[in-house]
Design a protein around this motif. Structure first.
Motif, PDB file in Angstrom:
ATOM      1  N   GLU A 144      44.704  45.693   9.983  1.00 20.07           N
ATOM      2  CA  GLU A 144      44.228  47.023  10.363  1.00 20.07           C
ATOM      3  C   GLU A 144      43.551  47.003  11.729  1.00 20.07           C
ATOM      4  OE1 GLU A 144      41.762  48.799   7.410  1.00 20.07           O
ATOM      5  OE2 GLU A 144      43.041  48.161   5.743  1.00 20.07           O
ATOM      6  N   LYS A 145      43.361  48.179  12.278  1.00 22.99           N
ATOM      7  CA  LYS A 145      42.655  48.345  13.542  1.00 22.99           C
ATOM      8  C   LYS A 145      41.207  47.862  13.419  1.00 22.99           C
ATOM      9  CE  LYS A 145      41.566  51.999  16.932  1.00 22.99           C
ATOM     10  NZ  LYS A 145      40.107  51.870  16.956  1.00 22.99           N
ATOM     11  N   ASP A 146      40.731  47.175  14.444  1.00 13.78           N
ATOM     12  CA  ASP A 146      39.331  46.727  14.547  1.00 13.78           C
ATOM     13  C   ASP A 146      38.899  45.869  13.364  1.00 13.78           C
ATOM     14  OD1 ASP A 146      39.254  48.131  16.901  1.00 13.78           O
ATOM     15  OD2 ASP A 146      38.231  49.881  16.064  1.00 13.78           O
ATOM     16  N   THR A 147      39.746  44.910  13.010  1.00 22.47           N
ATOM     17  CA  THR A 147      39.387  43.949  11.955  1.00 22.47           C
ATOM     18  C   THR A 147      39.337  42.521  12.477  1.00 22.47           C
ATOM     19  OG1 THR A 147      41.711  43.743  11.325  1.00 22.47           O
ATOM     20  CG2 THR A 147      40.396  45.366  10.120  1.00 22.47           C
ATOM     21  N   VAL A 148      39.731  42.297  13.742  1.00 23.83           N
ATOM     22  CA  VAL A 148      39.833  40.944  14.294  1.00 23.83           C
ATOM     23  C   VAL A 148      38.691  40.682  15.271  1.00 23.83           C
ATOM     24  CG1 VAL A 148      41.267  39.372  15.653  1.00 23.83           C
ATOM     25  CG2 VAL A 148      42.336  40.950  14.029  1.00 23.83           C
TER      26      VAL A 148
END
Length: 431
Positions: free
Chosen positions: A84-88
């Motif tokens: 998902e977006k902004d999970t890393v």
């Protein structure tokens, strides 16, 4: 002047010369990435491509920003699940060489576009701040890095070079007139530290040059009874299924109690975000305070569980942790922050998350101690006041059990491949 050139910024009354940052060449190096243990997958071999950017020139005493841009990670997101977006969130290490020596801790935000299965990993830029304390040419070389993914479970993939990478950037440091002793410290992001220069440089914890605070007074007689400690900055690296890192200021205070001391350990507010909506009594902290100087061993201190429910994503203030220190030696003994443990208990087997101190840390307190029967020196640990359960985990066994329990609770088995890092501890907590 150089290939980098000079930028001319024209303004009303005159001309401002601003030196362009060093234009670093791309550095490639063979890399091995270790997937999360829960995946059961073998190490992944690949190539990392990095660009390190830093000022081409600076002066002694300057604090400069260094940027690590990952042009290409060593592996793709495998064909298992979309990220998902902004999970890393990446963290890494740069080796500092030349006129200084040590390491620079780099950290990036948890920021990324959605990453489909079987597509390249897209990592945000990492940054760190380097304090320059000696004239000369300083080299910056990329080293190991870690990738944390927060959903659906928090996991880490650890990547390290399998060959010696080339230098990524060079800073020419000139004496700004104030001068400096040989040696000193290189501070990274205000959170962690490395020694730099030669000679007898000392290592300090980031965020300032905090020194140990003398407890004063004799260990046994009257006089002073309260001994306030010095606030020191500490960075903790947590095992999954916990947060990747916790950064906090920590203070250790002592109050004389007979021949021993009642300890109170205080952390900064909002040291971590709540992983999920947690009921009252679910989260409990503890710490192993490290003894040094004349004494040795650890003192276990514990805090109470949260008295009110915690909202998901909201900052958590850890309560004061308390314990009793019975000196095991006569002389000057130091007390420093040690392993922080977060225990989450929702019934059944608790999740125990040990968070080890990263790098060196200054002592928060120094006491004049008098040896007491059954004291801490000689390998024995002092005990926490009122301590039962919530002990400190020294191995990853509890963590592995917690992960297995999470898989059972989830009612599904997720196979994670390659170098990806997706599994969040808090799936169980949300349930």
């Amino acid at each position: 002047m150089s290939a980098a050139g000079v930028a001319l910024m024209l303004g009303g009354a005159g001309i401002l010369l601003a030196a362009a940052p060093a234009q670093a060449a791309e550095v490639s190096f063979k890399t091995e990435c270790i997937p999360p243990a829960i995946s059961g997958m073998p190490p992944v071999q690949g190539t990392t491509k990095v660009q390190i950017t830093a000022p081409a020139e600076a002066k002694v005493g300057d604090e400069v920003e260094v940027v690590w841009k990952t042009v290409e990670a060593a592996s793709k997101n495998p064909d298992v699940l979309d990220l998902e977006k902004d999970t890393v969130k990446p963290t890494g290490v740069i080796k500092v060489g030349g006129a200084a020596s040590g390491t620079l801790t780099m950290e990036g935000p948890r920021q990324n576009p959605p990453i489909p299965k079987n597509s390249p990993m897209i990592l945000p830029d990492m940054k760190g701040k380097l304090k320059l304390e000696k004239a000369g040419e300083i080299t910056l070389t990329p080293d190991k890095y870690n990738i944390n993914v927060s959903k659906p479970m928090s996991t880490d993939t650890k990547c390290s070079p399998k060959e010696t990478p080339a230098v990524g950037a060079t800073i020419k440091v000139t004496d700004g007139g104030g001068g400096t002793d040989s040696g000193g410290t290189t501070t990274t992001g205000g959170n962690s530290t490395t020694t730099s220069g030669g000679g007898n440089a000392s290592t300090t914890s980031g965020g300032g040059n905090a020194s140990t605070t003398s407890g004063g007074g004799g260990g046994g007689g009257g006089g002073q009874s309260d001994f306030p400690g010095k606030e020191v900055a500490v960075q903790f690296a947590c095992q999954s299924p916990g947060p990747a890192n916790i950064t906090s200021k920590v203070t250790i205070n002592a109050k004389r109690n007979g021949g021993g001391y009642d300890l109170t350990v205080r952390t900064a507010k909002g040291v971590m975000d709540s992983p999920a909506p947690l009921p009252a009594g679910a989260l409990k902290p503890s710490m192993a305070v490290k003894l040094g100087g004349s004494d040795s061993g650890t003192v276990k201190v514990e805090g109470p569980a949260n008295s009110a429910p915690l909202e998901q994503g909201k900052p958590v203030d850890l309560p004061d942790m308390k314990g009793t220190y019975k000196p095991g030696a006569t002389g000057k003994s130091t007390l420093s922050p040690g392993t922080l443990t977060i225990t989450v208990n929702l019934g059944g087997s608790p999740i125990v998350i040990p968070c080890q101190v990263k790098g060196s840390v200054q002592a928060s307190l120094e006491l004049d101690t008098t040896q007491q029967p059954g004291g801490a020196a000689g390998g024995g640990d002092a005990t926490a006041g009122g301590g039962s359960g919530g002990g400190l985990a020294d191995t990853g066994a509890e963590d592995e059990g917690a992960l297995r329990a999470l898989a059972l609770v989830a009612g599904t088995v997720i196979l994670l491949g390659g170098a990806v890092f997706t599994f969040t501890p808090w799936a169980r907590l949300r349930r």
